[in-house]
Motif scaffolding. Structure first.
Motif, short mmCIF file in Angstrom:
data_model
loop_
_atom_site.label_atom_id
_atom_site.label_comp_id
_atom_site.label_asym_id
_atom_site.label_seq_id
_atom_site.Cartn_x
_atom_site.Cartn_y
_atom_site.Cartn_z
N SER A 66 76.85 26.04 48.80
CA SER A 66 76.76 27.47 48.48
C SER A 66 75.51 28.11 49.09
O SER A 66 75.55 29.26 49.52
N THR A 67 74.40 27.37 49.14
CA THR A 67 73.20 27.93 49.78
C THR A 67 73.38 28.04 51.28
O THR A 67 72.91 28.99 51.89
N THR A 68 74.08 27.09 51.87
CA THR A 68 74.33 27.15 53.31
C THR A 68 75.24 28.33 53.64
O THR A 68 75.02 29.05 54.63
N ASP A 69 76.27 28.54 52.81
CA ASP A 69 77.20 29.65 53.04
C ASP A 69 76.52 31.01 52.90
O ASP A 69 76.85 31.96 53.60
N SER A 70 75.56 31.10 51.98
CA SER A 70 74.89 32.38 51.76
C SER A 70 73.70 32.59 52.70
O SER A 70 73.06 33.64 52.67
N GLY A 71 73.37 31.59 53.52
CA GLY A 71 72.31 31.74 54.50
C GLY A 71 70.92 31.43 53.97
O GLY A 71 69.92 31.78 54.59
N ILE A 72 70.83 30.78 52.83
CA ILE A 72 69.53 30.42 52.26
C ILE A 72 69.18 29.02 52.72
O ILE A 72 70.00 28.11 52.66
N ASP A 73 67.93 28.85 53.19
CA ASP A 73 67.47 27.53 53.61
C ASP A 73 66.85 26.83 52.42
O ASP A 73 65.72 27.13 52.01
N LEU A 74 67.59 25.90 51.83
CA LEU A 74 67.15 25.20 50.62
C LEU A 74 65.93 24.32 50.90
O LEU A 74 65.06 24.17 50.04
N ASN A 75 65.85 23.76 52.11
CA ASN A 75 64.71 22.89 52.43
C ASN A 75 63.40 23.65 52.45
O ASN A 75 62.37 23.14 52.00
N SER A 76 63.40 24.88 52.96
CA SER A 76 62.16 25.65 52.99
C SER A 76 61.71 26.00 51.57
O SER A 76 60.51 26.05 51.28
N ILE A 77 62.66 26.26 50.69
CA ILE A 77 62.31 26.58 49.30
C ILE A 77 61.71 25.37 48.61
O ILE A 77 60.67 25.45 47.97
N THR A 78 62.36 24.21 48.78
CA THR A 78 61.85 23.00 48.11
C THR A 78 60.54 22.53 48.72
O THR A 78 59.69 22.00 48.01
N ASP A 79 60.36 22.72 50.04
CA ASP A 79 59.08 22.35 50.66
C ASP A 79 57.94 23.19 50.11
O ASP A 79 56.85 22.69 49.87
N GLY A 80 58.18 24.49 49.92
CA GLY A 80 57.15 25.37 49.37
C GLY A 80 56.78 24.97 47.96
O GLY A 80 55.61 24.97 47.58
N ILE A 81 57.77 24.60 47.18
CA ILE A 81 57.52 24.16 45.80
C ILE A 81 56.75 22.85 45.82
O ILE A 81 55.80 22.66 45.05
N SER A 82 57.13 21.93 46.72
CA SER A 82 56.43 20.65 46.81
C SER A 82 54.98 20.84 47.21
O SER A 82 54.08 20.16 46.68
N ASP A 83 54.72 21.78 48.13
CA ASP A 83 53.33 22.06 48.52
C ASP A 83 52.52 22.58 47.35
O ASP A 83 51.37 22.17 47.15
N GLU A 84 53.10 23.48 46.58
CA GLU A 84 52.39 24.02 45.41
C GLU A 84 52.12 22.94 44.37
O GLU A 84 51.06 22.90 43.75
N ILE A 85 53.08 22.05 44.18
CA ILE A 85 52.90 20.94 43.23
C ILE A 85 51.77 20.04 43.70
O ILE A 85 50.92 19.61 42.91
N ASN A 86 51.73 19.73 45.00
CA ASN A 86 50.66 18.89 45.53
C ASN A 86 49.29 19.55 45.39
O ASN A 86 48.30 18.89 45.07
N LYS A 87 49.22 20.86 45.62
CA LYS A 87 47.95 21.58 45.44
C LYS A 87 47.51 21.53 43.99
O LYS A 87 46.32 21.35 43.69
N ALA A 88 48.46 21.68 43.06
CA ALA A 88 48.12 21.61 41.64
C ALA A 88 47.62 20.21 41.26
O ALA A 88 46.66 20.07 40.51
N LYS A 89 48.26 19.18 41.81
CA LYS A 89 47.83 17.81 41.53
C LYS A 89 46.41 17.57 42.04
O LYS A 89 45.59 16.95 41.36
N GLU A 90 46.12 18.06 43.25
CA GLU A 90 44.78 17.90 43.80
C GLU A 90 43.74 18.62 42.94
O GLU A 90 42.65 18.10 42.70
N GLY A 91 44.08 19.82 42.49
CA GLY A 91 43.17 20.57 41.64
C GLY A 91 42.91 19.86 40.33
O GLY A 91 41.77 19.79 39.86
N ILE A 92 43.95 19.30 39.74
CA ILE A 92 43.79 18.56 38.49
C ILE A 92 42.96 17.31 38.72
O ILE A 92 42.07 16.99 37.93
N ASN A 93 43.23 16.58 39.81
CA ASN A 93 42.46 15.37 40.10
C ASN A 93 40.99 15.70 40.33
O ASN A 93 40.10 14.96 39.89
N ASN A 94 40.70 16.80 41.02
CA ASN A 94 39.31 17.18 41.25
C ASN A 94 38.63 17.60 39.96
O ASN A 94 37.44 17.38 39.78
#
Length: 115
Positions: free
Chosen positions: A53-81
């Motif tokens: 359904s995301t492919t049919d509607s023209g949404i790139d699911l990988n770019s959305i999940t990559d952005g979320i993964s980057d934010e999660i990693n930044k939050a983890k680094e902040g917590i670790n620091n």
């Protein structure tokens, strides 16, 4: 295995034998296996439907999940620091200590040879 120790596993097996009997255990295991397979198939179908359904509607699911993964990693680094602020300090301290240790070894080398 799932945080269960050997003693706990033996107790679970004994309780299962007491509840279902030794003849009923294979039937229960077969039922659980079929149920898990059906659950896995259902989740795979849901994943495929979402991707289609995301492919049919023209949404790139990988770019959305990559952005979320980057934010999660930044939050983890902040917590670790925040939790472990001395992590970087230890490496900054260890290098000069190692250099001084090597200097002492170089200076004491001739002294050690005399003994």
């Amino acid at each position: 295995m799932f945080g269960i120790g050997g003693g706990e596993l033996i107790i679970i097996i004994l309780i299962a034998i007491m509840i279902f009997g030794s003849k009923g255990i294979p039937d229960v295991a077969r039922f659980m296996g079929k149920t898990m397979a059906q659950l896995k198939n259902a989740t795979n179908e849901i994943k495929n439907e979402i991707q289609n359904s995301t492919t049919d509607s023209g949404i790139d699911l990988n770019s959305i999940t990559d952005g979320i993964s980057d934010e999660i990693n930044k939050a983890k680094e902040g917590i670790n620091n925040t939790v472990n602020p001395l992590k970087d300090i230890t490496t900054d301290i260890q290098n000069p200590i190692q250099e001084v240790k090597e200097d002492i070894e170089n200076l004491s080398g001739p002294i050690k040879r005399q003994f």
